[in-house]
Design a protein around this motif. Sequence first.
Motif, PDB file in Angstrom:
ATOM      1  N   ALA A 128     -10.629   0.215  -4.104  1.00 23.59           N
ATOM      2  CA  ALA A 128     -10.309   0.508  -5.254  1.00 23.59           C
ATOM      3  C   ALA A 128     -11.044   0.781  -6.239  1.00 23.59           C
ATOM      4  CB  ALA A 128      -9.352  -0.826  -5.614  1.00 23.59           C
ATOM      5  N   ALA A 129     -12.416   0.277  -6.236  1.00 22.93           N
ATOM      6  CA  ALA A 129     -13.522   0.552  -7.258  1.00 22.93           C
ATOM      7  C   ALA A 129     -13.782   2.036  -6.911  1.00 22.93           C
ATOM      8  CB  ALA A 129     -14.478  -0.279  -6.803  1.00 22.93           C
ATOM      9  N   GLY A 189      -9.679   3.035   4.081  1.00 23.67           N
ATOM     10  CA  GLY A 189      -8.266   2.544   4.412  1.00 23.67           C
ATOM     11  C   GLY A 189      -7.151   2.449   3.407  1.00 23.67           C
ATOM     12  N   PRO A 190      -6.123   2.022   3.773  1.00 16.33           N
ATOM     13  CA  PRO A 190      -4.992   1.873   2.588  1.00 16.33           C
ATOM     14  C   PRO A 190      -5.523   0.852   1.633  1.00 16.33           C
ATOM     15  CG  PRO A 190      -4.021   1.679   5.117  1.00 16.33           C
ATOM     16  CD  PRO A 190      -5.420   1.493   5.025  1.00 16.33           C
ATOM     17  N   VAL A 191      -5.198   1.360   0.222  1.00 12.27           N
ATOM     18  CA  VAL A 191      -5.425   0.459  -0.683  1.00 12.27           C
ATOM     19  C   VAL A 191      -3.903   0.127  -1.447  1.00 12.27           C
ATOM     20  CG1 VAL A 191      -6.467   0.297  -3.018  1.00 12.27           C
ATOM     21  CG2 VAL A 191      -7.573   1.608  -1.226  1.00 12.27           C
ATOM     22  N   SER A 192      -3.767  -1.060  -1.508  1.00 10.22           N
ATOM     23  CA  SER A 192      -2.469  -1.467  -2.319  1.00 10.22           C
ATOM     24  C   SER A 192      -2.388  -0.865  -3.689  1.00 10.22           C
ATOM     25  CB  SER A 192      -2.640  -3.288  -2.554  1.00 10.22           C
ATOM     26  OG  SER A 192      -2.411  -3.803  -1.182  1.00 10.22           O
ATOM     27  N   ALA A 193      -1.347  -0.298  -3.687  1.00  8.99           N
ATOM     28  CA  ALA A 193      -1.194   0.651  -4.937  1.00  8.99           C
ATOM     29  C   ALA A 193      -0.315  -0.424  -6.054  1.00  8.99           C
ATOM     30  CB  ALA A 193       0.053   1.644  -4.882  1.00  8.99           C
ATOM     31  N   LEU A 194       0.325  -1.416  -5.356  1.00  8.08           N
ATOM     32  CA  LEU A 194       0.694  -2.578  -6.434  1.00  8.08           C
ATOM     33  C   LEU A 194       0.156  -3.740  -6.126  1.00  8.08           C
ATOM     34  CD1 LEU A 194       4.608  -1.112  -6.836  1.00  8.08           C
ATOM     35  CD2 LEU A 194       2.565  -0.850  -8.625  1.00  8.08           C
ATOM     36  N   PRO A 242       0.168  -4.942   3.412  1.00  4.65           N
ATOM     37  CA  PRO A 242      -1.099  -4.868   3.334  1.00  4.65           C
ATOM     38  C   PRO A 242      -1.772  -5.362   4.540  1.00  4.65           C
ATOM     39  CG  PRO A 242      -0.585  -5.375   1.462  1.00  4.65           C
ATOM     40  CD  PRO A 242       0.775  -5.013   2.049  1.00  4.65           C
ATOM     41  N   ASN A 243      -2.738  -4.890   5.279  1.00  5.50           N
ATOM     42  CA  ASN A 243      -3.159  -5.405   6.463  1.00  5.50           C
ATOM     43  C   ASN A 243      -4.835  -5.337   6.578  1.00  5.50           C
ATOM     44  OD1 ASN A 243      -3.974  -2.533   6.963  1.00  5.50           O
ATOM     45  ND2 ASN A 243      -2.531  -2.623   8.479  1.00  5.50           N
ATOM     46  N   THR A 302       0.836  -1.137   0.013  1.00  7.27           N
ATOM     47  CA  THR A 302      -0.191  -0.021   0.059  1.00  7.27           C
ATOM     48  C   THR A 302       1.004   1.142   0.006  1.00  7.27           C
ATOM     49  OG1 THR A 302       0.037   0.133   2.500  1.00  7.27           O
ATOM     50  CG2 THR A 302      -1.603  -1.217   1.383  1.00  7.27           C
ATOM     51  N   ALA A 303       2.130   1.034  -0.145  1.00  6.53           N
ATOM     52  CA  ALA A 303       3.146   2.257  -0.016  1.00  6.53           C
ATOM     53  C   ALA A 303       2.795   3.083  -1.260  1.00  6.53           C
ATOM     54  CB  ALA A 303       4.533   1.838   0.014  1.00  6.53           C
ATOM     55  N   VAL A 304       2.770   4.348  -1.087  1.00  8.86           N
ATOM     56  CA  VAL A 304       2.470   5.346  -2.113  1.00  8.86           C
ATOM     57  C   VAL A 304       3.234   6.342  -2.094  1.00  8.86           C
ATOM     58  CG1 VAL A 304       0.105   4.611  -2.823  1.00  8.86           C
ATOM     59  CG2 VAL A 304       0.504   6.058  -1.296  1.00  8.86           C
TER      60      VAL A 304
END
Length: 330
Positions: free
Chosen positions: A297-298, A218-223, A286-287, A110-112
């Motif tokens: 993400a949507a 919450g955090p969304v995985s960038a990759l 990711p957690n 989720t690091a951006v």
Amino acid sequence: MNISRRGFCGVGLLAAASSLGFHAFANPSARKVRVGVLKFGTVNWELDTIKHHQFDAANGVDVEVVYFAGEDATNVAMLAGDLDVIVSDWLWVSRQRSEGEDLTLAPYSTAVGAIMVREDARIHGIPDLVGKKVGVAGGALDKSWLLIQGLAQRDHKIDLANEAEIVFGAPPLLSEKALSGELDAVLNFWHFCARLEASGFRRLIGADGAAKALGASGPVSALGYVFHENWATENRDAAMGFVRASAAAKKLLAESDAEWERLAPIMRAEGRELEVLRDRYREGIPNRPLAEEESDAAKLYDILADIGGEKLVGEARQMAPGTFWAALKT
């Protein structure tokens, strides 16, 4: 073999991975998984951890790392069927699915990126960027840049692309220009931001903060680790084994400072810089349950599609179903 919805994301999977122990065993029948990555990319830190500790063998796979000079080359190799796994973002995966490919992904990080300014800069909010020289890595359609533009427009009625002096460039070059004072601010990829942070810069706003402000819970995985869905279906044990190997590596990297010291030569970092890179990587593990990430993400896809248009997402106005690997939600 199955992994629960919470089994992949975060603490649940890391705890499950710990039951394997860190003393892996050789497995002569392990299924080879070819992973294509950039030669000096941050994904190598995790893959090196997998190989060094034989987490792949412990989970019935043999990870073969294949190096490429650029992201486009890895994408082409993936679509051609020459690789089993690459790392890319969910926007690219969704676009490929919308155009007939069967790609899907498992969250990786989720690091951006973030907009970084000098600690003593008289820039404390988005409005202060008006009229300033701002470096932007990743190009005009970079997700982080689009999200921050969207937030600037919504909350401040500022068109950053036109009201600031934008300089696009390669991440290393932009970091150098920021350090030399040629830029007032720079939006760079997360690991370049971490190195700048270690050199006296601070975060003005991150893409993660912009995403939350725009509706993400919450955090969304960038990759994510990207693969063909048919491959994962036909080689389910191998696909799940690779996911578990990744989780075991993440668990070790989350808990062991000594492991980061071992990786230091690969990372080309030491001292404060190594510590910041370590901490920011850990923050990006990711957690959350996959379904929550997929839902957020949507939401972000809708915003990005409005800003980036067809050049970014193609003709699809909504994120393609199956962009996140459904097997990780059951």
